[in-house]
Design an enzyme around this catalytic site. Structure first.
Site, mmCIF file in Angstrom:
data_model
loop_
_atom_site.group_PDB
_atom_site.id
_atom_site.type_symbol
_atom_site.label_atom_id
_atom_site.label_comp_id
_atom_site.label_asym_id
_atom_site.label_seq_id
_atom_site.Cartn_x
_atom_site.Cartn_y
_atom_site.Cartn_z
ATOM 1 N N LYS A 1 0.811 -1.218 0.000
ATOM 2 C CA LYS A 1 0.000 0.000 0.000
ATOM 3 C C LYS A 1 0.848 1.273 0.000
ATOM 4 O O LYS A 1 0.432 2.307 -0.504
ATOM 5 C CB LYS A 1 -0.949 0.001 1.195
ATOM 6 C CG LYS A 1 -2.126 -0.946 0.994
ATOM 7 C CD LYS A 1 -3.272 -0.613 1.913
ATOM 8 C CE LYS A 1 -4.496 -1.442 1.559
ATOM 9 N NZ LYS A 1 -4.301 -2.871 1.910
ATOM 10 N N GLU B 1 -10.099 7.409 3.510
ATOM 11 C CA GLU B 1 -10.987 6.561 4.296
ATOM 12 C C GLU B 1 -10.268 5.237 4.487
ATOM 13 O O GLU B 1 -9.395 4.864 3.712
ATOM 14 C CB GLU B 1 -12.323 6.353 3.579
ATOM 15 C CG GLU B 1 -12.406 5.159 2.659
ATOM 16 C CD GLU B 1 -11.587 5.289 1.390
ATOM 17 O OE1 GLU B 1 -11.380 6.420 0.923
ATOM 18 O OE2 GLU B 1 -11.160 4.232 0.883
ATOM 19 N N SER C 1 1.683 -9.837 -0.763
ATOM 20 C CA SER C 1 1.324 -8.418 -0.653
ATOM 21 C C SER C 1 1.628 -7.804 0.712
ATOM 22 O O SER C 1 1.838 -6.603 0.810
ATOM 23 C CB SER C 1 -0.151 -8.220 -0.994
ATOM 24 O OG SER C 1 -0.979 -9.041 -0.184
HETATM 25 C C1 LIG Z 1 -5.187 -3.908 1.557
HETATM 26 C C2 LIG Z 1 -4.488 -5.182 1.310
HETATM 27 C C3 LIG Z 1 -4.862 -6.057 0.259
HETATM 28 C C4 LIG Z 1 -6.063 -5.816 -0.613
HETATM 29 O O1 LIG Z 1 -6.041 -4.656 -1.368
HETATM 30 P P1 LIG Z 1 -5.776 -4.683 -2.945
HETATM 31 O O2 LIG Z 1 -6.098 -3.302 -3.371
HETATM 32 O O3 LIG Z 1 -6.706 -5.717 -3.531
HETATM 33 O O4 LIG Z 1 -4.369 -5.057 -3.151
HETATM 34 C C5 LIG Z 1 -4.109 -7.195 0.055
HETATM 35 N N1 LIG Z 1 -3.042 -7.494 0.828
HETATM 36 C C6 LIG Z 1 -2.666 -6.701 1.849
HETATM 37 C C7 LIG Z 1 -1.485 -7.104 2.674
HETATM 38 C C8 LIG Z 1 -3.361 -5.525 2.127
HETATM 39 O O5 LIG Z 1 -2.991 -4.740 3.156
#
Ligand SMILES: *Cc1c(COP(=O)(O)O)cnc(C)c1O
Length: 393
Positions: A89, A111, A377
């Site tokens: 993010k 938000e 992610s």
């Molecule tokens: C917020 C988040 C997601 C989901 O958001 P996307 O916009 O679909 O990437 C996935 N993995 C993590 C670790 C997150 O914090």
């Protein structure tokens, strides 16, 4: 360029900017200026510098040996979990704060649902010394108290949204209302590839660093730029879009987007948008979303807060409809199990969001020579209490 946005802000049938009249000047200012600003050499060099020295990029591409052995393919992890603040993010938050500065904005609003995007936003506002206001549902503030504390420690003001279900949807409405009231000095940072055009495109471009690096790293490590498979989890879809971005036109690369089935697609507690959703308008764009017959948004459910979203970004809706990417889903239990497996095979505790992508490996068949890239992610520290509750550690 079959899969990218057109002049009008559409990906095939999806996208656009379906917004109240009063928001039009704000969104129009962004639309007119963002391409030029982010294309500027000065912007690029500051963005790259911060990604390198502040975020810690490039994130490694790690060949997971024991996981590879288990599944009979070469499985590479793109380590977004190693970024500053623990997920992908931050890539987008850095991009948007630099954009906001160049637009002359003095104040940032955002938000947040679980608080992950709020923390990323509060982080970059502290970095730049810009005022930060984060709207968060009152119920989410109770459920995610540590992230509320983090945002406050970083100097942000967290405003509870007290209307409706007191969750993300209500926080979004409050943020919109704020932006309408403060069009000149305020920039609204959206955290995924959702919202009115140009947000989905802008966020995808900021996250596209993930696949840009991956191609280079694959070439170095395997002698080939293209893998057989690329996997990522999808909430709104920003880590997946970043992971897919530079592979979209390489049609031989199979793209797999993993949604949250929650307690099961037919359980009434799910966030598997591509199966359960239909075309409609959500958060300012035409996309696929979960809705009742009379168009009310259905409350989604997933054990992972980041995937607990009733839609997908418009570019994903397009990739789904054109069958460029395959949209699949994984239950809460399957994801937790995959999180445990990755922890014990590789010494990496993943975010439960990311664990959804890993769980899908169980359902695939590979050739020994296949190269597979999974977007890891985020890290799992934030999910420890959920893992503990489930496994009874
Ligand atoms: C917020 C988040 C997601 C989901 O958001 P996307 O916009 O679909 O990437 C996935 N993995 C993590 C670790 C997150 O914090």
């Amino acid at each position: 360029m079959k899969y990218t946005v057109n002049e009008q802000g559409y990906y095939g049938d999806f996208g656009g900017a379906y917004i109240p009249e009063m928001l039009y000047p704000n969104v129009e200012e962004l639309r007119q200026q963002y391409q030029q600003i982010i294309g500027d050499a000065g912007f690029k060099s500051e963005f790259d510098q911060l990604l390198k020295d502040y975020v810690g990029r490039p994130s490694p591409l790690y060949l997971a040996k024991r996981l590879s052995e288990k599944y009979g393919a070469n499985i590479f992890l793109k380590r977004e979990d190693l970024n500053h603040t623990g997920s992908h993010k931050i890539n987008n938050a850095i991009g948007q704060i630099l954009l906001a500065q160049r637009l002359g904005k003095k104040r940032i609003i955002a938000e947040t649902g679980a608080g992950q995007h709020g923390v990323a936003t509060a982080t970059v506002c502290a970095l730049m010394g810009i005022e930060c206001v984060v709207y968060m549902g009152e119920i989410d503030m109770e459920r995610q108290a540590p992230n509320v504390a983090r945002m406050k420690m970083l100097g942000a003001t967290v405003v509870p949204a007290t209307s409706g279900s007191k969750t993300l949807k209500d926080a979004t409405n409050e943020a919109m209302r704020d932006w309408i009231g403060n069009p000149v000095d305020t920039h609204y940072i959206i955290g995924s590839v959702v919202g009115p055009y140009p947000y989905p495109e802008m966020v995808a471009q900021f996250q596209s660093i993930i696949s840009l690096e991956t191609k280079k790293q694959l070439l170095e490590q395997t002698g080939k730029e293209l893998p057989e498979y690329v996997l990522a989890c999808v909430g709104g879809g920003s880590n997946a879009m970043g992971m897919f971005y530079h592979f979209l036109e390489d049609e031989q690369v199979k793209l797999i987007a993993v949604e949250a089935a929650g307690k099961g697609v037919d359980s009434g507690h799910s966030a598997a948008t591509s199966v359960l959703g239909r075309e409609g308008i959500l958060h300012g764009s035409r996309t696929i979303l979960m809705q009742t017959d009379d168009g009310q948004v259905v409350e989604p459910y997933s054990i992972s807060a980041g995937l607990d979203y009733p839609g997908i970004g418009p570019q994903h809706a397009h990739l789904h409809k054109r069958q460029r990417a395959q949209y699949v889903n994984i239950t809460d239990d399957e994801s937790l199990q995959a999180g445990l497996l990755l922890s014990q095979l590789e010494g990496i505790i993943p975010a439960i969001e990311s664990a959804h992508a890993f769980a899908y490996l169980e359902k695939m068949k590979f050739e020994k020579s296949d190269n597979v890239v999974i977007c890891l992610s985020g890290r799992g520290d934030k999910d420890l209490s959920t893992y503990i509750k489930h496994f009874g550690f």
